[in-house]
Write a protein that holds these residues in place. Structure first.
Motif, short mmCIF file in Angstrom:
data_model
loop_
_atom_site.label_atom_id
_atom_site.label_comp_id
_atom_site.label_asym_id
_atom_site.label_seq_id
_atom_site.Cartn_x
_atom_site.Cartn_y
_atom_site.Cartn_z
N ALA A 1 0.84 -1.21 0.00
CA ALA A 1 0.00 0.00 0.00
C ALA A 1 0.87 1.25 0.00
O ALA A 1 0.57 2.23 -0.71
CB ALA A 1 -0.93 0.00 1.21
N LYS A 2 1.94 1.24 0.78
CA LYS A 2 2.84 2.39 0.86
C LYS A 2 3.44 2.71 -0.51
O LYS A 2 3.66 3.87 -0.85
CB LYS A 2 3.96 2.10 1.86
CG LYS A 2 4.97 3.18 2.00
CD LYS A 2 6.06 2.78 2.98
CE LYS A 2 7.23 3.74 2.86
NZ LYS A 2 8.42 3.20 3.46
N GLU A 3 3.69 1.68 -1.30
CA GLU A 3 4.26 1.87 -2.64
C GLU A 3 3.20 2.20 -3.68
O GLU A 3 3.49 2.31 -4.86
CB GLU A 3 5.06 0.63 -3.05
CG GLU A 3 6.26 0.36 -2.16
CD GLU A 3 7.27 1.50 -2.15
OE1 GLU A 3 7.47 2.12 -3.22
OE2 GLU A 3 7.84 1.78 -1.08
N GLY A 4 1.94 2.34 -3.24
CA GLY A 4 0.89 2.79 -4.13
C GLY A 4 0.13 1.71 -4.87
O GLY A 4 -0.64 2.01 -5.79
N TYR A 5 0.30 0.47 -4.48
CA TYR A 5 -0.41 -0.61 -5.14
C TYR A 5 -1.67 -0.98 -4.37
O TYR A 5 -1.79 -0.72 -3.18
CB TYR A 5 0.49 -1.85 -5.27
CG TYR A 5 1.66 -1.62 -6.19
CD1 TYR A 5 1.51 -1.77 -7.56
CD2 TYR A 5 2.89 -1.23 -5.68
CE1 TYR A 5 2.57 -1.54 -8.42
CE2 TYR A 5 3.96 -1.00 -6.53
CZ TYR A 5 3.80 -1.16 -7.90
OH TYR A 5 4.85 -0.93 -8.73
N LYS A 6 -2.60 -1.63 -5.07
CA LYS A 6 -3.86 -2.03 -4.45
C LYS A 6 -3.62 -3.21 -3.52
O LYS A 6 -2.91 -4.15 -3.85
CB LYS A 6 -4.86 -2.42 -5.54
CG LYS A 6 -6.22 -2.84 -5.00
CD LYS A 6 -7.20 -3.07 -6.14
CE LYS A 6 -8.50 -3.63 -5.69
NZ LYS A 6 -9.27 -2.85 -4.78
N VAL A 7 -4.23 -3.12 -2.35
CA VAL A 7 -4.15 -4.20 -1.37
C VAL A 7 -5.53 -4.83 -1.26
O VAL A 7 -6.52 -4.13 -1.13
CB VAL A 7 -3.70 -3.65 0.00
CG1 VAL A 7 -3.69 -4.76 1.04
CG2 VAL A 7 -2.33 -3.00 -0.11
N TYR A 8 -5.59 -6.14 -1.32
CA TYR A 8 -6.85 -6.86 -1.24
C TYR A 8 -7.13 -7.27 0.19
O TYR A 8 -6.22 -7.63 0.93
CB TYR A 8 -6.84 -8.09 -2.15
CG TYR A 8 -6.73 -7.71 -3.60
CD1 TYR A 8 -7.85 -7.38 -4.33
CD2 TYR A 8 -5.50 -7.65 -4.24
CE1 TYR A 8 -7.78 -7.01 -5.65
CE2 TYR A 8 -5.39 -7.27 -5.56
CZ TYR A 8 -6.54 -6.96 -6.27
OH TYR A 8 -6.45 -6.59 -7.58
N SER A 9 -8.39 -7.28 0.56
CA SER A 9 -8.78 -7.73 1.90
C SER A 9 -8.71 -9.24 1.94
O SER A 9 -9.24 -9.93 1.08
CB SER A 9 -10.19 -7.27 2.22
OG SER A 9 -10.64 -7.88 3.41
N HIS A 10 -8.06 -9.78 2.97
CA HIS A 10 -7.96 -11.22 3.12
C HIS A 10 -9.19 -11.81 3.77
O HIS A 10 -9.31 -12.99 3.97
CB HIS A 10 -6.72 -11.59 3.95
CG HIS A 10 -5.45 -11.12 3.34
ND1 HIS A 10 -4.88 -11.75 2.25
CD2 HIS A 10 -4.64 -10.08 3.62
CE1 HIS A 10 -3.79 -11.13 1.91
NE2 HIS A 10 -3.61 -10.11 2.72
N HIS A 11 -10.13 -10.94 4.13
CA HIS A 11 -11.33 -11.39 4.85
C HIS A 11 -12.58 -11.18 4.01
O HIS A 11 -13.65 -11.01 4.55
CB HIS A 11 -11.45 -10.66 6.18
CG HIS A 11 -10.22 -10.82 7.02
ND1 HIS A 11 -9.91 -12.00 7.65
CD2 HIS A 11 -9.21 -9.97 7.31
CE1 HIS A 11 -8.76 -11.87 8.29
NE2 HIS A 11 -8.31 -10.66 8.10
N GLU A 12 -12.45 -11.16 2.71
CA GLU A 12 -13.62 -10.95 1.84
C GLU A 12 -14.37 -12.23 1.64
O GLU A 12 -13.85 -13.28 1.64
CB GLU A 12 -13.19 -10.40 0.49
CG GLU A 12 -12.68 -8.98 0.60
CD GLU A 12 -12.21 -8.42 -0.74
OE1 GLU A 12 -12.11 -9.17 -1.73
OE2 GLU A 12 -11.94 -7.24 -0.79
#
Length: 79
Positions: A68-79
């Motif tokens: 996330a810090k590098e600007g990429y999308k982070v997916y929720s592991h709890h979806e």
């Protein structure tokens, strides 16, 4: 269901009675049978198991924070 792309003919059909829910409310295990019949014993204590699970979750959190810090999308592991 499996369909032949060339003919459109149904090749495989799965009976919905054999589907199971994607999320189960409660997961319970009992190692009694494995101990009695196979002589199995746990090599990891429950507190060690919990510590490993927490560390694995923390590692995912550190990785996701970096991504996330590098600007990429982070997916929720709890979806």
């Amino acid at each position: 269901m499996g369909i032949d792309a060339a003919t459109g003919r149904k090749l495989i059909h799965v009976d919905p009675r054999y589907f199971r829910p994607t999320e189960v409310e409660t997961l319970l295990g009992d190692a009694t049978k494995a101990r009695q019949k196979l002589g199995w014993t746990a090599e990891v204590t429950f507190p060690e198991l919990v510590a490993e699970m927490v560390e694995a979750d923390m590692e995912l959190a550190r990785r996701d924070a970096l991504v996330a810090k590098e600007g990429y999308k982070v997916y929720s592991h709890h979806e």
